[in-house]
Design an enzyme around this catalytic site. Structure first.
Site, PDB file in Angstrom:
ATOM      1  N   TYR A  61      21.357  22.690 -36.909  1.00 45.31           N
ATOM      2  CA  TYR A  61      22.740  23.156 -37.046  1.00 45.31           C
ATOM      3  C   TYR A  61      23.713  22.023 -37.331  1.00 45.31           C
ATOM      4  O   TYR A  61      24.548  22.112 -38.232  1.00 45.31           O
ATOM      5  CB  TYR A  61      23.181  23.893 -35.781  1.00 45.31           C
TER       6      TYR A  61
ATOM      7  N   ASP B  85      21.498  32.379 -37.075  1.00 48.96           N
ATOM      8  CA  ASP B  85      22.548  33.346 -37.437  1.00 48.96           C
ATOM      9  C   ASP B  85      23.590  32.710 -38.356  1.00 48.96           C
ATOM     10  O   ASP B  85      24.141  33.365 -39.230  1.00 48.96           O
ATOM     11  CB  ASP B  85      23.217  33.865 -36.172  1.00 48.96           C
TER      12      ASP B  85
ATOM     13  N   LYS C 151      17.826  35.624 -29.558  1.00 51.86           N
ATOM     14  CA  LYS C 151      19.280  35.768 -29.452  1.00 51.86           C
ATOM     15  C   LYS C 151      19.780  36.620 -30.613  1.00 51.86           C
ATOM     16  O   LYS C 151      19.690  36.199 -31.762  1.00 51.86           O
ATOM     17  CB  LYS C 151      19.962  34.392 -29.482  1.00 51.86           C
TER      18      LYS C 151
HETATM   19  C1  B12 Z   1      31.711  32.352 -41.312  1.00 53.89           C
HETATM   20  C2  B12 Z   1      32.444  32.028 -40.036  1.00 53.89           C
HETATM   21  C3  B12 Z   1      32.065  30.895 -39.319  1.00 53.89           C
HETATM   22  C4  B12 Z   1      30.950  29.983 -39.791  1.00 53.89           C
HETATM   23  C5  B12 Z   1      31.538  29.023 -40.819  1.00 53.89           C
HETATM   24  C6  B12 Z   1      30.499  28.579 -41.840  1.00 53.89           C
HETATM   25  C7  B12 Z   1      31.156  27.832 -42.923  1.00 53.89           C
HETATM   26  N1  B12 Z   1      30.489  26.798 -43.390  1.00 53.89           N
HETATM   27  O1  B12 Z   1      32.267  28.143 -43.366  1.00 53.89           O
HETATM   28  C8  B12 Z   1      30.530  29.307 -38.464  1.00 53.89           C
HETATM   29  C9  B12 Z   1      29.436  30.132 -37.791  1.00 53.89           C
HETATM   30  C10 B12 Z   1      30.080  27.876 -38.596  1.00 53.89           C
HETATM   31  C11 B12 Z   1      31.814  29.463 -37.675  1.00 53.89           C
HETATM   32  C12 B12 Z   1      32.101  28.690 -36.607  1.00 53.89           C
HETATM   33  C13 B12 Z   1      33.226  28.857 -35.845  1.00 53.89           C
HETATM   34  N2  B12 Z   1      34.173  29.801 -35.999  1.00 53.89           N
HETATM   35 CO1  B12 Z   1      34.201  31.067 -37.407  1.00 53.89          CO
HETATM   36  N3  B12 Z   1      34.163  32.550 -38.474  1.00 53.89           N
HETATM   37  C14 B12 Z   1      33.483  32.858 -39.554  1.00 53.89           C
HETATM   38  C15 B12 Z   1      33.833  34.277 -40.041  1.00 53.89           C
HETATM   39  C16 B12 Z   1      32.755  35.202 -39.510  1.00 53.89           C
HETATM   40  C17 B12 Z   1      33.975  34.486 -41.536  1.00 53.89           C
HETATM   41  C18 B12 Z   1      34.888  33.499 -42.253  1.00 53.89           C
HETATM   42  C19 B12 Z   1      34.570  33.593 -43.721  1.00 53.89           C
HETATM   43  O2  B12 Z   1      33.649  32.948 -44.195  1.00 53.89           O
HETATM   44  N4  B12 Z   1      35.275  34.489 -44.468  1.00 53.89           N
HETATM   45  C20 B12 Z   1      34.979  34.722 -45.873  1.00 53.89           C
HETATM   46  C21 B12 Z   1      35.920  33.886 -46.783  1.00 53.89           C
HETATM   47  C22 B12 Z   1      35.566  34.063 -48.249  1.00 53.89           C
HETATM   48  O3  B12 Z   1      37.232  34.386 -46.576  1.00 53.89           O
HETATM   49  P1  B12 Z   1      38.464  33.368 -46.281  1.00 53.89           P
HETATM   50  O4  B12 Z   1      38.010  32.256 -45.433  1.00 53.89           O
HETATM   51  O5  B12 Z   1      39.604  34.189 -45.802  1.00 53.89           O
HETATM   52  O6  B12 Z   1      38.831  32.771 -47.713  1.00 53.89           O
HETATM   53  C23 B12 Z   1      39.468  33.552 -48.721  1.00 53.89           C
HETATM   54  C24 B12 Z   1      40.981  33.458 -48.649  1.00 53.89           C
HETATM   55  O7  B12 Z   1      41.480  33.215 -47.350  1.00 53.89           O
HETATM   56  C25 B12 Z   1      41.349  32.375 -49.600  1.00 53.89           C
HETATM   57  N5  B12 Z   1      41.285  30.979 -49.155  1.00 53.89           N
HETATM   58  C26 B12 Z   1      40.757  30.436 -48.056  1.00 53.89           C
HETATM   59  N6  B12 Z   1      40.904  29.094 -48.065  1.00 53.89           N
HETATM   60  C27 B12 Z   1      41.550  28.773 -49.220  1.00 53.89           C
HETATM   61  C28 B12 Z   1      41.990  27.569 -49.743  1.00 53.89           C
HETATM   62  C29 B12 Z   1      42.676  27.525 -50.973  1.00 53.89           C
HETATM   63  C30 B12 Z   1      43.142  26.251 -51.540  1.00 53.89           C
HETATM   64  C31 B12 Z   1      42.903  28.743 -51.666  1.00 53.89           C
HETATM   65  C32 B12 Z   1      43.616  28.701 -52.934  1.00 53.89           C
HETATM   66  C33 B12 Z   1      42.465  29.945 -51.142  1.00 53.89           C
HETATM   67  C34 B12 Z   1      41.797  29.967 -49.925  1.00 53.89           C
HETATM   68  O8  B12 Z   1      40.392  32.518 -50.610  1.00 53.89           O
HETATM   69  C35 B12 Z   1      39.142  32.931 -50.052  1.00 53.89           C
HETATM   70  C36 B12 Z   1      38.508  33.922 -50.995  1.00 53.89           C
HETATM   71  O9  B12 Z   1      39.361  35.035 -51.124  1.00 53.89           O
HETATM   72  C37 B12 Z   1      35.194  34.513 -39.335  1.00 53.89           C
HETATM   73  C38 B12 Z   1      35.453  35.952 -38.890  1.00 53.89           C
HETATM   74  C39 B12 Z   1      35.822  36.814 -40.068  1.00 53.89           C
HETATM   75  N7  B12 Z   1      35.060  37.852 -40.280  1.00 53.89           N
HETATM   76  O10 B12 Z   1      36.758  36.498 -40.775  1.00 53.89           O
HETATM   77  C40 B12 Z   1      35.082  33.610 -38.092  1.00 53.89           C
HETATM   78  C41 B12 Z   1      36.347  32.940 -37.565  1.00 53.89           C
HETATM   79  C42 B12 Z   1      37.174  32.445 -38.720  1.00 53.89           C
HETATM   80  N8  B12 Z   1      35.791  31.810 -36.798  1.00 53.89           N
HETATM   81  C43 B12 Z   1      36.479  31.581 -35.739  1.00 53.89           C
HETATM   82  C44 B12 Z   1      36.160  30.581 -34.784  1.00 53.89           C
HETATM   83  C45 B12 Z   1      37.086  30.467 -33.575  1.00 53.89           C
HETATM   84  C46 B12 Z   1      35.036  29.762 -34.958  1.00 53.89           C
HETATM   85  C47 B12 Z   1      34.540  28.751 -33.926  1.00 53.89           C
HETATM   86  C48 B12 Z   1      35.635  27.834 -33.427  1.00 53.89           C
HETATM   87  C49 B12 Z   1      33.863  29.407 -32.715  1.00 53.89           C
HETATM   88  C50 B12 Z   1      33.363  30.725 -33.092  1.00 53.89           C
HETATM   89  N9  B12 Z   1      34.085  31.768 -32.698  1.00 53.89           N
HETATM   90  O11 B12 Z   1      32.334  30.813 -33.749  1.00 53.89           O
HETATM   91  C51 B12 Z   1      33.453  27.986 -34.659  1.00 53.89           C
HETATM   92  C52 B12 Z   1      33.874  26.574 -35.004  1.00 53.89           C
HETATM   93  C53 B12 Z   1      34.267  26.433 -36.429  1.00 53.89           C
HETATM   94  C54 B12 Z   1      35.216  25.249 -36.742  1.00 53.89           C
HETATM   95  N10 B12 Z   1      35.003  24.079 -36.184  1.00 53.89           N
HETATM   96  O12 B12 Z   1      36.171  25.450 -37.457  1.00 53.89           O
HETATM   97  C55 B12 Z   1      37.630  32.535 -35.563  1.00 53.89           C
HETATM   98  C56 B12 Z   1      38.989  31.933 -35.889  1.00 53.89           C
HETATM   99  C57 B12 Z   1      40.026  32.516 -34.957  1.00 53.89           C
HETATM  100  C58 B12 Z   1      41.391  32.107 -35.396  1.00 53.89           C
HETATM  101  N11 B12 Z   1      42.049  32.905 -36.227  1.00 53.89           N
HETATM  102  O13 B12 Z   1      41.840  31.065 -34.978  1.00 53.89           O
HETATM  103  C59 B12 Z   1      37.183  33.699 -36.489  1.00 53.89           C
HETATM  104  C60 B12 Z   1      38.337  34.521 -37.084  1.00 53.89           C
HETATM  105  C61 B12 Z   1      36.231  34.569 -35.626  1.00 53.89           C
HETATM  106  C62 B12 Z   1      36.873  34.988 -34.308  1.00 53.89           C
HETATM  107  N12 B12 Z   1      37.551  36.120 -34.269  1.00 53.89           N
HETATM  108  O14 B12 Z   1      36.727  34.265 -33.334  1.00 53.89           O
HETATM  109  N13 B12 Z   1      32.592  30.459 -38.147  1.00 53.89           N
HETATM  110  C1  LIG Z   2      23.247  26.370 -32.532  1.00 50.12           C
HETATM  111  C2  LIG Z   2      24.711  26.138 -32.460  1.00 50.12           C
HETATM  112  N1  LIG Z   2      25.203  24.990 -31.961  1.00 50.12           N
HETATM  113  C3  LIG Z   2      26.550  24.768 -31.870  1.00 50.12           C
HETATM  114  C4  LIG Z   2      27.468  25.698 -32.310  1.00 50.12           C
HETATM  115  C5  LIG Z   2      28.939  25.408 -32.186  1.00 50.12           C
HETATM  116  O1  LIG Z   2      29.164  24.225 -32.866  1.00 50.12           O
HETATM  117  P1  LIG Z   2      30.655  23.698 -33.047  1.00 50.12           P
HETATM  118  O2  LIG Z   2      31.158  23.401 -31.678  1.00 50.12           O
HETATM  119  O3  LIG Z   2      30.482  22.512 -33.904  1.00 50.12           O
HETATM  120  O4  LIG Z   2      31.410  24.816 -33.701  1.00 50.12           O
HETATM  121  C6  LIG Z   2      27.014  26.881 -32.845  1.00 50.12           C
HETATM  122  C7  LIG Z   2      28.028  27.860 -33.315  1.00 50.12           C
HETATM  123  O5  LIG Z   2      27.779  28.964 -33.586  1.00 50.12           O
HETATM  124  C8  LIG Z   2      25.617  27.114 -32.932  1.00 50.12           C
HETATM  125  O6  LIG Z   2      25.127  28.257 -33.446  1.00 50.12           O
END
Ligand code: B12
Ligand SMILES: Cc1ncc(COP(=O)(O)O)c(C=O)c1O
Ligand code: B12
Ligand SMILES: Cc1ncc(COP(=O)(O)O)c(C=O)c1O
Lengths: 531, 257, 531, 257
Positions: free
Chosen positions: C275, C310, C382
């Site tokens: 991860y 996941d 999980k």
């Molecule tokens: C995928 C995801 C993750 C992945 C991210 C993988 C990755 N490499 O990106 C993983 C599992 C790693 C992750 C981790 C975390 N996540 Co997360 N994650 C999500 C999730 C499920 C989907 C986000 C996503 O990919 N959307 C799809 C994209 C295409 O949409 P988008 O981001 O909105 O982008 C579009 C527009 O916004 C716009 N856009 C976005 N950015 C930009 C930039 C520019 C320049 C332009 C022009 C347009 C643009 O264009 C895009 C296309 O239309 C959301 C929940 C949800 N369903 O929304 C939570 C969410 C965003 N995560 C959240 C959180 C809190 C976290 C964590 C802190 C803990 C956790 N709950 O898992 C961790 C830590 C992440 C960190 N350090 O930032 C919260 C944020 C809450 C908030 N509003 O503050 C959410 C909302 C889930 C929740 N309810 O808790 N996450």
């Molecule tokens: C295996 C594992 N480690 C750590 C994290 C959290 O990492 P971070 O604190 O960098 O968001 C996740 C988040 O879903 C995870 O799946």
């Protein structure tokens, strides 16, 4: 509809539930024996509503200044002058022959007290009967024409896949109902039901004209039927899909509403042989006479009936009373077929009303739903959503409706009444319907085929429960046959409601036929004749 | 249903009848569940303009909190004329048009630097805009022959971003912010724009674009950026915007107005 | 935990899916071959975090005025004076022997620049190593004691039935987290996870003390661990049910956080072998070295790990990339067992992330979930809820979570991560958790036993899909073995992330061991010794 | 979490932090779905006191309507001290106590007439109060030896109800109203109470009690009835109330205060 469209060899519920064919046959013959005396009773009587329905088929429309329909005024005068035991037709057409007036004029004059009716004998009698038959058969042919029109449209558009998605509108205002119904159809509804205003079923007349002022529902009137059918025809065209329209027959005016439904091409009708008795305290004899005539009209009109067993579970417990639903379904089937309806027209009712919190509640629902599917393989079945145990927690409600939809998919229900998350709160909002359809779509698209993987074992929980319910149903039918159906109803067998045969609303509208009774409408329906 | 006609400027929420004003609401109050708590819930509904309001569901969550579902009619009127929206003020171009515009107008590839800044690791959004794979059927900026994309990925610090932009001679900097808790996205964006104004002379500062699902597109001034894109943005929209604001082509400028 | 607690003969997924045992064995041996070189690599290196974890086990706590932990200051000074290739232990305890100072004093003096470290030879070296082992083994015994304490409590309260209900709190403020966690436990949560503040995983040190200022999560600190564990111990007592506590290891400080988790009796840890590489761009070698040490500590502490497959499905498509999840699970299993973890400790990750709108999406989820259950019969697994395709439509979200719960029930998942309807909106609210638990309760109580009736046919859609995924997984493993795992990671095989072995965060913290490398902690863990 | 302490009088909605004021809301606007409609939704939220507010979901329903889900922080404060609730002002008695009270105080059985009036056919509620079967584990009034119950059932007209009450010499009349569309329950109740005041001299008018899931228990005066019972009422509560207001027993009166 083809044979057994709801099950396949692979998921044949009879096999999975290991139901004994002998028991099933026994259940049906007991239902016949319990129902036969009631049919006899129905044939021996007529009612004010049957006679009014006859006049409506003859084309008598409209109402007086107080809004009392001419059919009511005319039947009342005839009754008070010469009685109804001979039927309304001969006296009325006799008067028309004598006065040379048309039907409406006779009705108006009768209301004004300026017609003397008589019960003619011999030639005069047969002449009147003949003329009556000519005019009434025109109405029957209009019903036939509407059925043909429906068949044509379905031939053109085809039928939607099973289950048909059934949605309710109930604003109280036909002009709000129409756009809502069209919106619902666009979102995927196959069947639209316009709920009646509370209390209409207790009116001994059918209101006239378009209406905007119903309580928790919209009045069932010929004009409203016509407006809504036209709106849905328009939408059917737009969607290339025939959208069906439903309303309610059961009540004091069952025969008339059935006639209007046939004339205005409604496609389904809520029509239960006992609902009026149990839930509206309508006299049992009145109801049994009315339901028979109304079902003969539905049979002719190619209308699918929906029965009301689901209602029992809103007053009785869905587990304790599960077998009463089965018994009622068997009775409704018997009365329906006796009236000429065919299997594909039998939307027998049942519902997802078990207390959700009891262990295995979902599997119990599956057991009950599979039993119905097994007993009536060729009937569409009307699958009703949770209502009684819905609460103001709309999130929980939305989830329950999802599992209701899943149960419908797993057991091959034919007509799926879409549940509303606001069931415990308000009559459905536009958005409630939209969310509800989204729920249905998700469940059927994502998990509909799960039916292939759903294989309850014959010795498992579900099969055992189904057999238990069937057993209890047979025992109850045994008692009913001994005790007679009318007494069983009087004793609160169904929905815990006690309804004696000599009480209840509309009793005064029941008349025993004389040997000279004539009703060309009944004759045309019994004979299947068009002239 | 006149209320649904778009020529009507004053509208109210619609339950099942025009003008009924019905809405659904749910919330928690830090009170033990009793009649008083239900009264408190009604008081809040009334203060929000719901009248009549009914508490249709109330559930104790432990001893200190109660969850409510409330239905009721809102008395407020919505005046559609007063609504301000950031309408697209540039023409939507196809990738081909974008490339020719840049060739003609810039006479060199346009350089775009992208990143998720701060501690935000949500790259799916920015990748949807930048990666070839793209979003909603549209290819990302990397696919455009005349656009050079430098995608720095996740959790990039502001100083690193500024430095990378300088080195790459960025025409535009695209920043993504998805995490909004405690307004992280706003703080980070302000820090970023400040740093760029600091580091670049007015006329040589790259165009600053931020995006994310929870941004209010009208906040550009407050955040000191040139443009904000919200949820559902597509790469084509971004490319078209970049051309219209970076490429001096009268023809396109005209279309824009 | 007993053997195979997740399946019965009747619903053995291997049989229902008709999986070929030979293919399964092949998949495992390929995973071993792919992982072996990486283990070798891990044994050849140490990292700053491994050395700091060693000092933490020796009892070195606290931080300097800027909040830099003493373990960081000390390791940095040792490294800059004599390098880390010999490990930190011998130089440090040698200095302690020479100065007579205790560990904290040496650390403080080192920070002040007033200690001269050396790498002693012969007697001095072995004396230092001996003293180090004595002091470090005390920490290991504290970990053992915590494990014993947990076993005692579980012995007293018993374990909850499967699946364990796993809930997240993430207010950012440990003092808001505690009451929320306790509330969640009272409502039925078996496992509480405190989400870390965003970005902590990129810090090359572990913050100190109780914290109130996290972003979208709360900092993982020894003090926060202790506070939350105490709060849950109190609630466990109140409920007569042992409530487990979870946090996150993966990141730059995996070994240290693992040590703290063991010392403070956390019960589960998010710990994935890849991860950090894929989702936090941490250097692959750094991660593989750190994960091995951290897992040795978890194994010793009796902690259940949760892996992060996941996450792949949040960046890659859940159908296209299904086999990458399986491959990663097999690799995580190999690395885990090599580090001494047992089956019951393997919470291998997978998720309900298929686009809900695609046909049969629910049955595809079942196929994937059953495959995991079939491949790892004795691992809890999980099961992660939908996140990527959740939207602001919280009603739809609540329904999806219900079907996720159903899939968990039908496929015997061991750890059920409760989905939140607000996933796409905010970090979970108190009421979101309450509603989510109500959802879980309904589904498991009403339909949990539906598993008895769920019998996908070996030639059916579900079984075929499962076999297809397994096949693709084997092919991919083949390629990885040829290409080496490090290259596969560099090429974006997992989660579409491309991570070269010579790049990424924390690379500078990796050190190749010399022949004289000594680490009493590693020795004690490898030997399973207590002194 | 001081906000959760009941000694605090001022509270705000609780999302995940004390005082954050967060609420969820959903509604439909009669507008086609576009940015303007989303702006209109935000305008409504602001008018309701939500600030900041975010439209997290917007879906077109046909061409004329859009459904919205909005999340945001409500700025209003709830003052728990201002909440008025109809607290139970009579002692809860067991069936035995009720019977003895009536025997001693009334020296004859108490007569109760019940009905669903108007077009309302929802008898389950009134039956829950009257039938032996009862509700929530409590037996209904028919079970009380000293109470004579006349249950007229559903859809009883007001004149019939008045007549039946006269004939039965009713001490109390219990009326149920479940259907509330177009305020049917309020209209019917007013009509009923007016008819009783009409038909009986002040001192001989039976006690008028209405109930139903959507009544506001504070509306007795407006509706001209003596008591209103809402959702979840149990037979025991009703019986105890009837005794306290119909049976002149000082002992009980005392308990009541
Ligand atoms: C995928 C995801 C993750 C992945 C991210 C993988 C990755 N490499 O990106 C993983 C599992 C790693 C992750 C981790 C975390 N996540 Co997360 N994650 C999500 C999730 C499920 C989907 C986000 C996503 O990919 N959307 C799809 C994209 C295409 O949409 P988008 O981001 O909105 O982008 C579009 C527009 O916004 C716009 N856009 C976005 N950015 C930009 C930039 C520019 C320049 C332009 C022009 C347009 C643009 O264009 C895009 C296309 O239309 C959301 C929940 C949800 N369903 O929304 C939570 C969410 C965003 N995560 C959240 C959180 C809190 C976290 C964590 C802190 C803990 C956790 N709950 O898992 C961790 C830590 C992440 C960190 N350090 O930032 C919260 C944020 C809450 C908030 N509003 O503050 C959410 C909302 C889930 C929740 N309810 O808790 N996450
Ligand atoms: C295996 C594992 N480690 C750590 C994290 C959290 O990492 P971070 O604190 O960098 O968001 C996740 C988040 O879903 C995870 O799946
Ligand atoms: C059961 C039911 C029916 C049954 C009624 C059977 C019967 N004999 O009662 C049937 C199927 C016949 C039916 C029909 C209709 N129903 Co209906 N029905 C319901 C349902 C599912 C449950 C009501 C119920 O039994 N609750 C259980 C009882 C115990 O609770 P209660 O009534 O609140 O009573 C308690 C308290 O309120 C209080 N109480 C109540 N009365 C009194 C009186 C006194 C004196 C006292 C002291 C206390 C008291 O004590 C009781 C015990 O705590 C509700 C939806 C729901 N889940 O609430 C819809 C509902 C009430 N029905 C509704 C409607 C519109 C109808 C119909 C018009 C059409 C339709 N949608 O079906 C028809 C026509 C009925 C008519 N003419 O009035 C709407 C009403 C909408 C509104 N608020 O205006 C509802 C809310 C469903 C909906 N969302 O559309 N219905
Ligand atoms: C069979 C049947 N008929 C009629 C009705 C409606 O009757 P009413 O209009 O009296 O409420 C229902 C209501 O569910 C029903 O099930």
């Amino acid at each position: 509809m083809s044979r057994s469209p709801y099950t396949t060899a692979a998921n044949d519920p009879r096999r999975m539930l290991d139901l004994d064919p002998v028991t099933i046959r026994k259940a049906r013959s007991l239902a016949r024996r319990a129902g036969a005396p009631v049919v006899k009773l129905a044939k021996q009587h007529t009612t004010v509503s049957v006679e009014r329905a006859t006049l409506r088929l003859a084309g008598l429309e409209g109402a007086d200044v107080e809004g009392i329909p001419w059919v009511n005024r005319l039947v009342d005068v005839v009754r008070e002058q010469v009685g109804l035991e001979h039927g309304v037709s001969v006296p009325v057409w006799d008067a028309m022959i004598r006065t040379g007036d048309d039907l409406t004029t006779v009705a108006q004059k009768a209301a004004a007290g300026s017609v003397q009716f008589r019960v003619p004998e011999g030639k005069a009698a047969s002449a009147a009967a003949k003329r009556a038959r000519v005019q009434i058969s025109a109405g029957i042919r209009r019903v036939d024409a509407q059925r043909a029109a429906r068949d044509k449209l379905i031939g053109k558009y085809g039928n939607p896949p099973s289950p048909w998605i059934y949605l309710i509108v109930a604003t109280g205002d036909i002009y709000e109902d129409m756009p809502q119904a069209q919106a619902a159809a666009r979102e995927g509804a196959d069947v639209i039901a316009v709920i009646r205003s509370t209390g209409q079923s207790l009116l001994d007349y059918v209101p006239e004209g378009p209406t905007r002022e119903g309580y928790a529902g919209t009045y069932a009137t010929q004009a409203n039927f016509r407006l809504m059918r036209a709106a849905l025809d328009e939408t059917s065209k737009e969607l290339g899909r025939y959208v069906r329209l439903t309303n309610y027959a059961s009540g004091l005016c069952m025969p008339e509403i059935a006639a209007l439904a046939g004339l205005e091409r409604l496609d389904m009708m809520l029509n239960d042989s006992m609902y009026g008795i149990l839930f509206r305290d309508i006299n049992p004899v009145r109801t049994f006479v009315d339901q028979r005539f109304s079902r003969q009209v539905h049979a002719r009109a190619g209308i699918i009936i929906n029965t009301g067993e689901d209602n029992y579970l809103t007053t009785a417990d869905a587990v304790d009373a599960a077998h009463t639903v089965t018994v009622s379904q068997l009775l409704n089937e018997f009365f329906a077929k006796e009236a000429g309806l065919q299997d594909w027209q039998l939307g027998l009712g049942h519902a997802f009303e078990i207390v959700p919190e009891i262990p295995d509640s979902f599997r119990l629902e599956l057991a009950h739903a599979m039993l119905a599917r097994a007993l009536f393989p060729d009937a569409p079945l009307k699958w009703m959503p949770p209502t009684k145990h819905m609460t103001g927690d709309v999130f929980r409600g939305y989830l329950l409706d999802g599992f209701f939809n899943l149960a419908g998919a797993l057991t091959g229900q034919g007509i799926l009444l879409v549940g509303m998350m606001t069931e415990a709160v308000v009559t459905p909002w536009l958005s409630d319907r939209d969310l509800a359809l989204q729920n249905v779509r998700y469940v059927f698209n994502a998990a509909g085929n799960l039916r292939e993987d759903f294989r309850p074992a014959p010795d498992g929980f579900i099969a055992q429960r189904a057999r238990q319910v069937l057993g209890e149903a047979v025992d109850l039918l045994d008692d009913i046959v001994d005790d007679t159906l009318l007494n069983a109803i009087a004793d609160g067998t169904f929905g815990l409601m006690t309804r004696p045969a000599d009480a209840g609303r509309g009793l005064e509208g029941v008349v025993r036929k004389s040997s000279a009774y004539v009703n060309p409408a009944s004759d045309l329906l019994e004979e299947g004749a068009t002239r | 249903m006149s209320g649904s006609k778009t020529d009507k400027h004053i509208v109210r929420p619609y339950g099942d009848t025009t003008g009924d004003g019905m809405v659904q609401m749910s919330f928690t109050l830090p009170l033990p569940h009793d009649k008083r708590a239900e009264g408190a819930a009604l008081q809040l509904a009334k203060k929000m303009g719901m009248d009549p309001a009914m508490v249709v569901h109330a559930k104790a969550m432990g001893t200190d909190f109660t969850f409510f579902v409330v239905y009721g009619a809102v008395q407020h009127l919505v005046d559609v004329r007063e609504v301000q929206v950031v309408e697209r003020d540039y023409p939507l171009l196809s990738p081909k048009e974008v490339n020719t515009a840049i060739k003609k107008g810039l006479r060199r590839p346009m350089v775009v630097v992208g990143a998720c800044i701060g501690t935000d690791a949500h790259t799916v959004g920015i990748d949807a805009i930048l990666n070839i794979k793209g979003f909603a059927g549209e290819k990302g900026l990397e696919y455009y022959s005349e656009v050079t994309v430098v995608n720095l990925g996740a959790q990039v610090s502001v100083p690193d971003l500024v430095e990378a932009s300088r080195v790459a001679k960025a025409d535009a900097v695209l920043v993504s912010q998805v995490v909004t808790q405690r307004d992280a996205h706003l703080h980070n964006t302000r820090e970023m724009s400040a740093a760029f104004r600091e580091a670049f002379p007015r006329d040589r500062r790259p165009l600053l674009v931020v995006g994310g699902p929870r941004f209010d597109e009208a906040m550009t001034a407050e955040l000191g950026v040139d443009r904000i894109f919200g949820k559902g943005t597509t790469p084509g929209e971004v490319a078209s915007y970049l051309v219209s604001s970076l490429v001096p082509t009268p023809s396109i400028r005209k279309k824009a107005v």
